[in-house]
Design a protein around this motif. Structure first.
Motif, PDB file in Angstrom:
ATOM      1  N   ALA A   1       0.845  -1.197   0.000  1.00  0.00           N
ATOM      2  CA  ALA A   1       0.000   0.000   0.000  1.00  0.00           C
ATOM      3  C   ALA A   1       0.878   1.245   0.000  1.00  0.00           C
ATOM      4  O   ALA A   1       1.990   1.234   0.527  1.00  0.00           O
ATOM      5  CB  ALA A   1      -0.921   0.000   1.215  1.00  0.00           C
ATOM      6  N   SER A   2       0.381   2.319  -0.575  1.00  0.00           N
ATOM      7  CA  SER A   2       1.167   3.548  -0.667  1.00  0.00           C
ATOM      8  C   SER A   2       1.335   4.225   0.686  1.00  0.00           C
ATOM      9  O   SER A   2       2.262   5.011   0.879  1.00  0.00           O
ATOM     10  CB  SER A   2       0.515   4.514  -1.662  1.00  0.00           C
ATOM     11  OG  SER A   2      -0.806   4.841  -1.248  1.00  0.00           O
TER      12      SER A   2
ATOM     13  N   ASP B   1      -2.783   4.050   5.745  1.00  0.00           N
ATOM     14  CA  ASP B   1      -4.239   4.214   5.696  1.00  0.00           C
ATOM     15  C   ASP B   1      -4.861   3.598   4.445  1.00  0.00           C
ATOM     16  O   ASP B   1      -6.083   3.510   4.345  1.00  0.00           O
ATOM     17  CB  ASP B   1      -4.626   5.689   5.828  1.00  0.00           C
ATOM     18  CG  ASP B   1      -4.138   6.534   4.666  1.00  0.00           C
ATOM     19  OD1 ASP B   1      -3.045   6.260   4.142  1.00  0.00           O
ATOM     20  OD2 ASP B   1      -4.854   7.487   4.288  1.00  0.00           O
ATOM     21  N   LYS B   2      -4.017   3.162   3.494  1.00  0.00           N
ATOM     22  CA  LYS B   2      -4.523   2.481   2.302  1.00  0.00           C
ATOM     23  C   LYS B   2      -4.459   0.960   2.442  1.00  0.00           C
ATOM     24  O   LYS B   2      -4.866   0.237   1.540  1.00  0.00           O
ATOM     25  CB  LYS B   2      -3.702   2.895   1.076  1.00  0.00           C
ATOM     26  CG  LYS B   2      -3.714   4.396   0.784  1.00  0.00           C
ATOM     27  CD  LYS B   2      -5.092   4.900   0.422  1.00  0.00           C
ATOM     28  CE  LYS B   2      -5.041   6.378   0.029  1.00  0.00           C
ATOM     29  NZ  LYS B   2      -6.398   6.900  -0.304  1.00  0.00           N
ATOM     30  N   SER B   3      -3.933   0.488   3.571  1.00  0.00           N
ATOM     31  CA  SER B   3      -3.880  -0.942   3.840  1.00  0.00           C
ATOM     32  C   SER B   3      -5.258  -1.449   4.246  1.00  0.00           C
ATOM     33  O   SER B   3      -6.202  -0.661   4.414  1.00  0.00           O
ATOM     34  CB  SER B   3      -2.879  -1.226   4.962  1.00  0.00           C
ATOM     35  OG  SER B   3      -3.364  -0.686   6.189  1.00  0.00           O
TER      36      SER B   3
ATOM     37  N   LEU C   1      -8.234   0.843   5.745  1.00  0.00           N
ATOM     38  CA  LEU C   1      -9.572   0.909   5.158  1.00  0.00           C
ATOM     39  C   LEU C   1     -10.640   0.601   6.202  1.00  0.00           C
ATOM     40  O   LEU C   1     -11.718   1.218   6.211  1.00  0.00           O
ATOM     41  CB  LEU C   1      -9.676  -0.065   3.989  1.00  0.00           C
ATOM     42  CG  LEU C   1      -8.775   0.251   2.785  1.00  0.00           C
ATOM     43  CD1 LEU C   1      -8.831  -0.882   1.767  1.00  0.00           C
ATOM     44  CD2 LEU C   1      -9.174   1.578   2.141  1.00  0.00           C
TER      45      LEU C   1
ATOM     46  N   GLN D   1     -11.025   3.703   8.367  1.00  0.00           N
ATOM     47  CA  GLN D   1     -11.766   4.772   7.702  1.00  0.00           C
ATOM     48  C   GLN D   1     -13.260   4.476   7.662  1.00  0.00           C
ATOM     49  O   GLN D   1     -14.083   5.370   7.880  1.00  0.00           O
ATOM     50  CB  GLN D   1     -11.243   4.947   6.275  1.00  0.00           C
ATOM     51  CG  GLN D   1      -9.834   5.507   6.185  1.00  0.00           C
ATOM     52  CD  GLN D   1      -9.371   5.624   4.747  1.00  0.00           C
ATOM     53  OE1 GLN D   1     -10.046   6.195   3.898  1.00  0.00           O
ATOM     54  NE2 GLN D   1      -8.200   5.054   4.467  1.00  0.00           N
TER      55      GLN D   1
ATOM     56  N   ASP E   1      -2.845  -0.359  -3.464  1.00  0.00           N
ATOM     57  CA  ASP E   1      -3.986   0.296  -2.812  1.00  0.00           C
ATOM     58  C   ASP E   1      -5.295  -0.309  -3.318  1.00  0.00           C
ATOM     59  O   ASP E   1      -6.191  -0.632  -2.536  1.00  0.00           O
ATOM     60  CB  ASP E   1      -3.981   1.797  -3.099  1.00  0.00           C
ATOM     61  CG  ASP E   1      -2.821   2.526  -2.438  1.00  0.00           C
ATOM     62  OD1 ASP E   1      -2.081   1.897  -1.658  1.00  0.00           O
ATOM     63  OD2 ASP E   1      -2.666   3.734  -2.704  1.00  0.00           O
TER      64      ASP E   1
ATOM     65  N   GLN F   1      -8.290  -2.686  -1.527  1.00  0.00           N
ATOM     66  CA  GLN F   1      -9.717  -2.352  -1.626  1.00  0.00           C
ATOM     67  C   GLN F   1     -10.524  -3.598  -1.983  1.00  0.00           C
ATOM     68  O   GLN F   1     -11.606  -3.839  -1.430  1.00  0.00           O
ATOM     69  CB  GLN F   1      -9.939  -1.268  -2.687  1.00  0.00           C
ATOM     70  CG  GLN F   1      -9.605   0.136  -2.239  1.00  0.00           C
ATOM     71  CD  GLN F   1     -10.752   0.770  -1.448  1.00  0.00           C
ATOM     72  OE1 GLN F   1     -11.804   0.154  -1.227  1.00  0.00           O
ATOM     73  NE2 GLN F   1     -10.547   2.009  -1.026  1.00  0.00           N
TER      74      GLN F   1
END
Length: 258
Positions: A74-75, A78-80, A84, A87, A229, A233
């Motif tokens: 992941a970048s 919080d994109k892992s 996710l 969030q 990322d 998702q």
């Protein structure tokens, strides 16, 4: 409420270096490119497991496992998958003990790190057992131990091993065929363990023709091995679709007191 990655250690832990060194030896012998291997190691070195601290959280989640638990590829944290979840469920307390390079035999050590209680334990591991050619005959006993420890810490347990490793762009035939066969066997063992132990199981394994990671290269990180990322998702959607977590996490859709 605070969302932050775990503090970076002052040096890269020797056991993690040894783990990746062993994987490197196997993969290089199999003909994988030095560039891709170097990229995979660098992504692991840079990755940080996201933690989401919420006071008086209505739901508490413990994540254990390997680099996919950490969110490597992941970048940003919080994109892992953990990011996710944080969030989507801001009231969810997340403790992430994932470690790059961890095998199923090592996950119990993460679960034994403390006796704290959680509502959910999510395990993301198994890919390293496939790639590093671990004896899969030992998988049932490893899984039984993991589930036993997880059940002692949470009422809800979900097992979510990586998908079809053989479909990762990192691998080329005939090695990719072998990795697909081992991934298929691993998932059968995890499915059986989940049924035997009465816990959740998320099947990410798909044959090449049906696997979005084989059809859409953008779902793979730049090393061609970990999810990007977009890949995380997809995993997030599969987790909610194939488990009871959407209902279980509903109370955490808002922060306490909001």
């Amino acid at each position: 409420m605070r969302t932050l990655p775990r503090s970076r250690p002052s040096h890269y832990h020797p056991t993690r270096l040894l783990a990746w060194g062993a994987a490197a030896a196997v993969l290089l012998l199999a003909g994988c490119t030095v560039t891709r291997l170097h990229t995979a190691v660098e992504l692991a070195r840079e990755s940080e497991p996201l933690q989401h601290h919420v006071d008086a959280a209505p739901v508490r989640l413990l994540i254990v496992g390997d680099s996919t638990a950490v969110g490597t590829g992941a970048s940003s944290p919080d994109k892992s998958l953990a990011g996710l979840l944080a969030q989507a469920y801001p009231g969810l307390h997340i403790e992430n003990r994932g470690r790059d390079g961890a095998t199923l035999a090592e996950v119990p050590h993460q679960l034994e790190a403390s006796d704290a209680r959680f509502d959910i334990v999510l395990m993301l591991a198994g890919g390293n057992d496939v790639i590093r050619l671990r004896n899969l005959d030992n998988t049932p006993s490893h899984l039984d131990r993991i589930v036993q420890l997880a059940k002692a810490r949470a009422d809800t347990v979900v097992l979510m091993p990586a998908g079809n490793v053989g479909n990762a762009p990192f691998f080329f035939p005939p090695l990719s065929w072998w990795m697909a066969s081992r991934s298929r066997e691993l998932h059968a063992l995890v499915r059986d363990a989940a049924q035997r132990q009465g816990v959740g199981y998320v099947r990410l394994f798909k044959e090449r023709a049906d696997d979005p990671f084989a059809q859409h290269k953008a779902l793979n990180a730049k090393d061609g091995l970990h999810p990007s990322d977009g890949g995380y998702q997809v995993w997030f959607q599969e987790l909610l679709a194939q488990s009871t977590l959407a209902q279980r996490l509903a109370p955490a859709r808002s922060t306490p007191g909001s």
